[in-house]
Design a protein around this motif. Structure first.
Motif, PDB file in Angstrom:
ATOM      1  N   LEU A  47       0.824  -1.203   0.000  1.00 49.96           N
ATOM      2  CA  LEU A  47       0.000   0.000   0.000  1.00 49.96           C
ATOM      3  C   LEU A  47       0.860   1.256   0.000  1.00 49.96           C
ATOM      4  O   LEU A  47       1.884   1.330   0.674  1.00 49.96           O
ATOM      5  CB  LEU A  47      -0.924   0.001   1.221  1.00 49.96           C
ATOM      6  N   ARG A  48       0.421   2.240  -0.773  1.00 54.31           N
ATOM      7  CA  ARG A  48       1.040   3.564  -0.817  1.00 54.31           C
ATOM      8  C   ARG A  48      -0.009   4.613  -0.457  1.00 54.31           C
ATOM      9  O   ARG A  48      -1.190   4.436  -0.756  1.00 54.31           O
ATOM     10  CB  ARG A  48       1.574   3.858  -2.220  1.00 54.31           C
ATOM     11  N   PRO A  49       0.398   5.723   0.146  1.00 54.76           N
ATOM     12  CA  PRO A  49      -0.589   6.758   0.484  1.00 54.76           C
ATOM     13  C   PRO A  49      -1.072   7.507  -0.757  1.00 54.76           C
ATOM     14  O   PRO A  49      -0.325   7.715  -1.712  1.00 54.76           O
ATOM     15  CB  PRO A  49       0.186   7.685   1.423  1.00 54.76           C
ATOM     16  N   GLU A  58      -3.137  12.723   3.675  1.00 53.75           N
ATOM     17  CA  GLU A  58      -3.508  11.415   3.141  1.00 53.75           C
ATOM     18  C   GLU A  58      -5.021  11.248   3.205  1.00 53.75           C
ATOM     19  O   GLU A  58      -5.648  11.476   4.238  1.00 53.75           O
ATOM     20  CB  GLU A  58      -2.826  10.309   3.941  1.00 53.75           C
ATOM     21  N   ARG A  61      -5.423   4.969   0.554  1.00 49.71           N
ATOM     22  CA  ARG A  61      -4.207   4.227   0.239  1.00 49.71           C
ATOM     23  C   ARG A  61      -4.465   3.409  -1.022  1.00 49.71           C
ATOM     24  O   ARG A  61      -5.607   3.046  -1.323  1.00 49.71           O
ATOM     25  CB  ARG A  61      -3.805   3.318   1.404  1.00 49.71           C
TER      26      ARG A  61
END
Length: 759
Positions: A47-49, A58, A61
């Protein structure tokens, strides 16, 4: 307390913030922008923001798909494609119509999600992107209904991969999904990991309208995900919108795989303001076109050319208008420019501005808040270079000819906007300037029904765009086998006992010339022919560039030349029948006449797009077109490839069959007495591999057609990726050129001209 008189004097905007309650609730409910595979939203991937670029906070995700997710996506698409194609034209049209209606009903939600994830003002989305996306679905619902009637010999590609960037994510996605689904293909879409949320919302819409599972698949991810997807052998078409480096990587990765590739890469756009233009209208054109979407649109202007007599007035008014533009919170209804998609985008734009000012350019720029915001700016001065983001680079010119030269410096010219109250001068420039789409006294008019044939290898929109999402059935038969080259040149010398040198020479610039290296070779039992080299290709390209008069001739005039050539060839029919066969000569004559008869039939069309505009599509030649002829049928193969290219006005550099080059060299003698202007056709005999490499890398060669081995096709496609030039290869299939159904279309590009029409 501010008084009424002060408010009326300043006329500042009051605070009026948009509500994003619906979009915020939708994002919070999901939290993760998941993949969409087989009608479901599975988990998978690191997962990436996902950030709101306006606040840098943010908001969700996004997972990054890797090999397992890509394999699952392809399996779902592979299962869905034959069922989707078998569904029939009317059923596919109904699904596309339902997508258009669903998008219109959820217009507010889509706009709010794009504001939160992309940072653009709400007004810009609701007045631009969302209606255009709905129009795209409606337009292609019509093509879905008419596919079998309009394109009876074409079939869908199958599985199409779509890679889209961070700017205008919804509109860009729809422009790939709609034509693919209308054609009967299925789509695996990879959005940018910076702006993944619109694709998820679109996936939910497909579930609501009952689109069959697997017809649309969404893989979230980064560049590595895109590379994995493009490399899949089951993907038969790749459509990419992005930067030039990305386009080159995709072309190199797909070389030799037989995949159709369409690229919409970032190109340059030019505003030309003539001395008789309405300065206020032109200033508003710069605001609407150049600074739209923070300068991030692929067709947004970068250069501003102003005639010297108007430059002072225009620049002063542009600076005054720029000072009134509001950069900031995209939730405010009075905001003109929102945020860029990421900190990296801002840093890149600011670095370019810093380099320009360090080189001596002058910067005039408004104010913007801290963060991912960049105020609109104007750069002037001799050292000014193009910048990304909402930055205009202004240069003055004296004459219209100078403006055309300045506007044509870029090899990836994409669009132009011409401003003049004299319609004759404006339309003259519209035909001369290097651009795929030209707006006259307007800017950034787009419609799904009009072609946009940008700097990439294939157009988007309209009939031409729809054709790129269809293909001819795979040619039957086995591939050509690799053969050792028989091209072993020797210094030019008369054969023993022969007083005269009978070597067949190149035909370059209307003259018969010796090989620059002084070598010749006797191939296939024929007389010796000149052995071409890099310098011969250089001379041929120079001659072709100078032969622009051939491209400027009317289709009728070019047809007359081809008819005359057919007459001259018929007079020497017996001679060429001895070199090939009588049947091959008759077939070649038939194809010359077919090309001649079509030369004045591909002029273009007037498209029904928007009220108040006349939208013209004009078929134009590619430019300098290099052709490497097939090894078999040396006469018919050459005529099949060269005749349609000449008929469309291209200046051609032809390398005849490598196994019987003397036939092509002899044919040059017929062309030489057929009133063909010098340089319109140049014939260089020689080995295909080294000559094809030179032609693929030459910057003045606009497009290249190659018939040969599968390995040779892959090599040419790889080398041509550097310049992103359109390439047609046969992939080693001998049957490819024998049924040249679409060579006339491939020999031309479309210039779209938008004219305000009516009161």
């Amino acid at each position: 307390m501010t008084g009424i008189s002060e408010i009326m004097a300043k006329m500042d905007y009051g605070s009026a913030r948009e509500s994003l309650a619906e979009g915020t609730a939708w994002i919070e409910k999901r939290a993760i922008a998941r993949h969409f595979i087989g009608g479901d939203f599975p988990e998978g991937g690191d997962l990436r923001p996902v950030l709101n670029p306006a606040t840098t906070r943010e908001i969700a995700r996004v997972p990054l798909a890797r090999a397992a997710e890509v394999s699952a996506a392809l399996a779902a698409a592979r299962q869905a494609q034959p069922l989707w194609e078998a569904l029939g034209c009317e059923a596919r049209a109904r699904h596309l119509y339902a997508l258009a209606r669903g998008l219109q009903k959820r217009e507010r939600l889509f706009a709010e999600v794009e504001v939160l994830n992309g940072g653009r003002p709400m007004r810009e989305l609701r007045e631009g992107d969302i209606p255009l996306a709905a129009r795209c679905f409606y337009h292609h619902a019509g093509w879905a209904m008419q596919r079998d009637e309009a394109f009876p010999t074409l079939v869908p590609h199958g599985i199409c991969a779509g890679l889209i960037p961070w700017h205008a994510p919804l509109l860009t996605a729809v422009r790939k999904i709609a034509p693919a689904l209308a054609a009967g293909s299925v789509v695996v879409l990879k959005p940018s990991h910076l702006t993944p949320l619109s694709a998820v919302l679109l996936a939910e819409l497909t579930l609501e309208i009952g689109l069959p599972p697997g017809v649309l698949t969404i893989l979230q991810g980064d560049d590595e995900t895109g590379a994995l997807l493009v490399a899949q052998p089951g993907v038969r078409m790749v459509s990419v919108t992005g930067s030039v480096p990305t386009g080159r990587k995709i072309r190199e990765a797909t070389a030799g795989q037989g995949k159709a590739v369409t690229l919409s890469v970032s190109g340059t756009s030019t505003f030309i303001v003539l001395g008789d233009a309405d300065p206020d209208a032109a200033v508003e054109g710069v605001v609407d076109g150049l600074w739209l979407n923070q300068g991030g649109m692929g067709c947004t202007g970068a250069r501003l050319l102003v005639q010297e007599g108007l430059a002072g007035t225009f620049t002063a008014r542009l600076k005054a208008r720029m000072a009134r533009l509001v950069t900031g919170d995209p939730l405010e209804k009075g905001t003109d420019l929102g945020a860029l998609a990421s900190e990296a985008c801002c840093t890149r734009a600011r670095d370019q501005i810093a380099r320009a000012t360090a080189a001596g350019a002058d910067l005039h720029q408004g104010s913007a808040p801290e963060g991912n915001f960049l105020a609109p700016g104007l750069i002037t001065g001799a050292a000014a270079q193009g910048c990304s983001g909402p930055i205009a680079v202004l240069t003055t010119f004296r004459t219209a000819d100078e403006a055309v030269q300045l506007a044509s410096h870029s090899r990836r010219a994409q669009s132009a906007s011409i401003w003049s109250e004299n319609i004759t001068r404006a339309t003259d420039l519209a035909l001369r300037v290097k651009a795929a789409v030209v707006w006259v006294n307007c800017t950034h008019q787009l419609d799904a029904g009009a072609a946009f044939d940008g700097p990439g290898p294939a157009p988007e929109g309209g009939r031409r765009g729809m054709e790129t999402w269809l293909t001819h059935p795979s040619p039957p038969g086995a591939l050509r086998e690799e053969q050792p080259s028989h091209w072993l040149p020797d210094p030019v010398a008369p054969p023993q006992g022969q007083a005269l040198d009978m070597t067949l020479r190149h035909w370059i610039g209307g003259k018969f010339t010796r090989a620059d290296n002084g070598l010749s070779a006797a191939i296939g039992g024929g007389p010796p022919v000149a052995s071409g080299s890099r310098k011969d290709i250089r001379n041929a390209v120079e001659a072709a560039v100078k032969a622009a008069a051939w491209s400027a001739m009317s289709g009728h005039q070019r047809a007359q030349v081809l008819w005359f050539f057919a007459e001259n060839l018929q007079q020497r029919q017996a001679e060429f029948a001895e070199l090939t066969s009588d049947q091959e000569v008759r077939a070649a004559l038939s194809r010359i006449l077919a090309a001649a008869s079509a030369a004045d039939k591909a002029a273009g069309a007037v498209r029904d797009t928007k009220p108040g505009f006349l939208t013209l599509e004009r078929a134009e030649p590619q430019g300098v077109l290099a052709i490497l002829c097939p090894p078999e049928a040396p006469l018919l193969g050459l005529i099949t490839m060269v005749a349609p290219a000449l008929a469309m006005g291209n200046r051609v550099i032809c390398v005849p069959s490598e196994t019987a080059p003397h036939v092509g060299a002899k044919l040059a003698q017929v062309f030489a007495v057929s009133d063909l202007p010098a340089g319109a056709l140049n014939i260089v005999t020689g080995p295909h591999l080294p000559l094809s490499e030179v032609l693929a890398l030459h910057e003045e060669v606009s497009a290249l057609w190659y018939c040969g081995t599968a390995a040779g096709s892959a090599r040419v496609e790889t080398l041509a990726a550097a310049g992103l030039k359109p390439v047609v290869t046969d992939g080693g299939h001998p049957a490819f050129w024998s049924a040249p159904a679409d060579l006339m279309r491939r020999a031309s590009r479309t210039r779209t001209i938008w004219l305000p029409f009516g009161a």
